[in-house]
Design a protein around this motif. Sequence first.
Motif, short mmCIF file in Angstrom:
data_model
loop_
_atom_site.label_atom_id
_atom_site.label_comp_id
_atom_site.label_asym_id
_atom_site.label_seq_id
_atom_site.Cartn_x
_atom_site.Cartn_y
_atom_site.Cartn_z
N LYS A 89 26.81 -7.47 40.92
CA LYS A 89 28.15 -7.98 41.20
C LYS A 89 29.18 -6.87 41.43
CE LYS A 89 27.63 -12.32 38.62
NZ LYS A 89 28.15 -13.13 37.48
N TRP A 90 28.74 -5.60 41.50
CA TRP A 90 29.72 -4.52 41.60
C TRP A 90 30.60 -4.66 42.84
CZ3 TRP A 90 30.69 -0.90 45.36
CH2 TRP A 90 29.75 -0.76 46.39
N ARG A 111 39.94 -15.64 36.90
CA ARG A 111 39.50 -14.73 37.94
C ARG A 111 40.58 -14.53 38.99
NH1 ARG A 111 34.06 -15.04 41.77
NH2 ARG A 111 34.44 -13.08 42.84
N LYS A 167 43.34 -12.38 37.67
CA LYS A 167 42.93 -10.97 37.66
C LYS A 167 42.97 -10.39 39.07
CE LYS A 167 39.09 -7.97 36.26
NZ LYS A 167 37.71 -7.94 35.67
N ASP A 168 42.50 -11.15 40.05
CA ASP A 168 42.50 -10.68 41.44
C ASP A 168 43.92 -10.36 41.90
OD1 ASP A 168 39.78 -10.85 41.74
OD2 ASP A 168 39.80 -12.73 42.87
N GLU A 190 31.25 -7.45 44.62
CA GLU A 190 32.10 -8.63 44.51
C GLU A 190 33.27 -8.39 43.57
OE1 GLU A 190 31.71 -13.26 42.90
OE2 GLU A 190 29.93 -12.01 43.15
N GLU A 191 33.03 -7.70 42.46
CA GLU A 191 34.07 -7.51 41.45
C GLU A 191 34.99 -6.32 41.75
OE1 GLU A 191 34.73 -9.54 39.03
OE2 GLU A 191 33.06 -10.87 39.55
N SER A 192 34.46 -5.26 42.35
CA SER A 192 35.25 -4.04 42.52
C SER A 192 35.83 -3.85 43.91
CB SER A 192 34.37 -2.81 42.18
OG SER A 192 33.91 -2.87 40.86
N ARG A 194 45.41 -7.30 40.21
CA ARG A 194 44.85 -6.06 40.76
C ARG A 194 45.41 -5.78 42.15
NH1 ARG A 194 38.49 -6.53 40.26
NH2 ARG A 194 38.60 -4.37 41.00
N TYR A 250 24.70 -7.79 36.28
CA TYR A 250 25.97 -7.06 36.25
C TYR A 250 26.07 -6.08 37.42
CZ TYR A 250 29.96 -4.50 34.31
OH TYR A 250 31.20 -3.92 34.14
N TYR A 289 34.24 -0.20 35.94
CA TYR A 289 33.19 -1.21 36.07
C TYR A 289 31.89 -0.73 35.44
CZ TYR A 289 30.43 -5.01 37.99
OH TYR A 289 29.61 -6.11 38.11
N HIS A 329 38.13 -8.14 45.77
CA HIS A 329 39.29 -8.86 45.22
C HIS A 329 40.47 -8.90 46.20
CE1 HIS A 329 39.64 -4.62 44.11
NE2 HIS A 329 40.95 -4.78 44.10
#
Length: 358
Positions: A160-161, A200, A203-204, A163-165, A207, A157, A134, A168
Amino acid sequence: MFTSQTSSFQDSIDVEERDDFDSDDIAGYNQKTQLNCYYAIYLYQGTSLSLVDSSLPPEAEPELRCYISRRLSKGGPAGGHGVPEQNVGCYCCLLEQEHSPDQPDAEGNGYVICFMGGSEKGLNLYPCPILDKYVQGLQSCLQTPELTNLETEIRPYLSKWYEESVLHIHRVVQLVQSSISFLLHAALSHTHVEVKSDERTKKDIARFIKAASLQGLSQQEATTSLCKAMSEEPPADLVIDCSTTPPTLSNTVSNRFCDDWIQAFLNAAESCNPFLLRQILENFKLKAIQDMNSLKRFIRQAEMSHYALFRCCQFLQGCGNGDVLLQNAKAEHSDLPEACRIIAVLEEFLMEPSQAHT
């Protein structure tokens, strides 16, 4: 200072174990979890750190800066986890600036990026490569002179760490609910998953499947066979169609082992605790590894003892994961005739009271 601003992993477990909270409590806890995740980015030049941006409370930021300075002065790694205070998880990464050979003074310069949330135990459940990847996504944004893109690119960016990392897994459990057992079985049995949804969600789910499988542990001797095993006749793809609410799943296969984990995932998702969800996922994988190792031991014993073969049958019947375990054992022992004979007997035994169901 951090301790008072950030909830510990034990606090999260305590909230999760309550069974008397209502929807307002859950919403409040979710908001608290979101607020207790922070980021900070520093310019690192020589031995000095200059704050570029941070979501930390102003009174807490100097403490983080001192922690990073001590770490760098002791030759700490460029990336990894740490704890400014006992109850706070902190990931730090040094992105060195690119420089030409005629600028030797630029060596060691770069940006230090920190993510904070949960506890050390909670954040450590997310391997460094996940957060490293990330952070790498920010590399191109940091090449802009004087960071004129701070508000338009860098800050959004970094914000959102979490939320994105981290979130999920929570999103996937919330999406499929009790059907999570089908995804768990697909991950262990190397079944391909086709997702009909937006990018999205695709991707979730991808992962989640990767996290639930044992591929990340392939370097450990005890799990090599689980990660490499492939069935002779690959099962039909698990199809998840998100055009309906709730999603429609086709070609679903599960077993008692995966079903037994459903409630744990649902409880953790309801309490809005993504770190606990990750811990449950790791426990799920650990139990699968332990059962696989037990089966391997029983197979070796069964080659010399009929009683051991009986114990092996009892184990497969009791563990609820016999179909997956035998699939992997068959792949690992393919070049051992006696072991293959034992596995064939076990397969016949399982076919009578079939463990898998659709």
